[in-house]
Design a protein around this motif. Structure first.
Motif, PDB file in Angstrom:
ATOM      1  N   ASN A  89       0.824  -1.201   0.000  1.00 23.61           N
ATOM      2  CA  ASN A  89       0.000   0.000   0.000  1.00 23.61           C
ATOM      3  C   ASN A  89       0.863   1.258   0.000  1.00 23.61           C
ATOM      4  OD1 ASN A  89      -1.250   2.202   2.018  1.00 23.61           O
ATOM      5  ND2 ASN A  89      -2.920   1.246   0.872  1.00 23.61           N
ATOM      6  N   GLU A 120      -5.232  -4.832  -5.504  1.00 23.73           N
ATOM      7  CA  GLU A 120      -6.691  -4.967  -5.490  1.00 23.73           C
ATOM      8  C   GLU A 120      -7.337  -3.701  -4.943  1.00 23.73           C
ATOM      9  OE1 GLU A 120      -8.158  -8.419  -3.541  1.00 23.73           O
ATOM     10  OE2 GLU A 120      -6.915  -9.810  -4.700  1.00 23.73           O
ATOM     11  N   GLU A 121      -6.713  -3.112  -3.926  1.00 23.15           N
ATOM     12  CA  GLU A 121      -7.183  -1.843  -3.373  1.00 23.15           C
ATOM     13  C   GLU A 121      -6.085  -0.805  -3.547  1.00 23.15           C
ATOM     14  OE1 GLU A 121      -8.978  -1.760   0.487  1.00 23.15           O
ATOM     15  OE2 GLU A 121      -9.664  -3.837   0.317  1.00 23.15           O
TER      16      GLU A 121
END
Length: 214
Positions: free
Chosen positions: A57, A201-202
């Motif tokens: 992230n 995915e995010e």
């Protein structure tokens, strides 16, 4: 398989982000999952999602930093995002700014173990280094709302550069509330970007604030 080991889902993204330095990233995650948890830098519940929620992230935002930049990561904590940038981008010169001594000691141990020569640690609040630290890019994640963050990060740019703040869904609302602080600190442009859209995915939401002509 260890709880913090790379899953097949995350391995492709990790290879894309870290390339031939993936081994270093895996060692860093090993530190997070052991001494990082033991010393309270992260909660034990985070171990299964260290890669997806934390390391990847953060690391995907490194693509937003120009080559060869000097970077200050304010409130580094467990090295998120600063250490992920230092691993993924050896071309960057990174300063981690962290006020808590125990976190600084841990960061120093990890840097030494990974033999990273492009990163240093300064212990203190960012305001203490306004005169001594002058960088191209300031980064921050989970430090404070943008209205406060602007005051403790933008002065490190000394009139030219950009802040990359890793944020969540409240990014637009935070920008609205921070207008006064942004103007006061010389912000010339503000935008909400998405990092890692093709990789994760995010994807990661990043607020980029430019100062001067950067």
């Amino acid at each position: 398989m260890e709880e913090h080991a790379l899953t097949e889902t995350d391995r492709g993204a990790a290879l894309e982000v870290f390339g031939d330095r993936l081994g270093l990233a895996e060692r860093y995650v090993g530190h997070l999952a052991t001494s990082g948890i033991e010393r309270g830098l992260l909660g034990p519940r985070e171990v299964p999602r260290l890669w997806s929620r934390h390391v990847l992230n953060c690391a995907v935002a490194a693509d937003l930093i120009p080559e060869g930049s000097t970077v200050a990561d304010v409130g580094s904590g467990a090295g998120l995002p600063g250490l992920t940038f230092a691993i993924a981008r050896p071309d960057l010169d990174i300063t981690l700014i962290e006020p808590l001594e125990r976190r600084c000691i841990w960061l120093g141990e990890v840097i030494e173990d990974l033999d990273l020569d492009n990163v240093r640690v300064l212990r203190g609040r960012s305001e203490q280094f306004f005169d001594d630290v002058d960088v191209d890019v300031v980064t921050a994640r989970a430090v404070s709302a943008l209205s406060k963050l602007a005051n403790i990060t933008l002065p490190l740019l000394h009139g030219t550069g950009q802040l990359l703040a890793l944020k969540g869904r409240s990014a637009a609302e935070e920008i609205e509330k921070a207008q006064k602080a942004l103007r006061k600190n010389g912000a010339t442009a503000t935008e909400i970007l998405t990092a890692g859209a093709d990789t994760l995915e995010e994807p990661t939401t990043v607020v980029r604030i430019r100062v001067g002509s950067a």
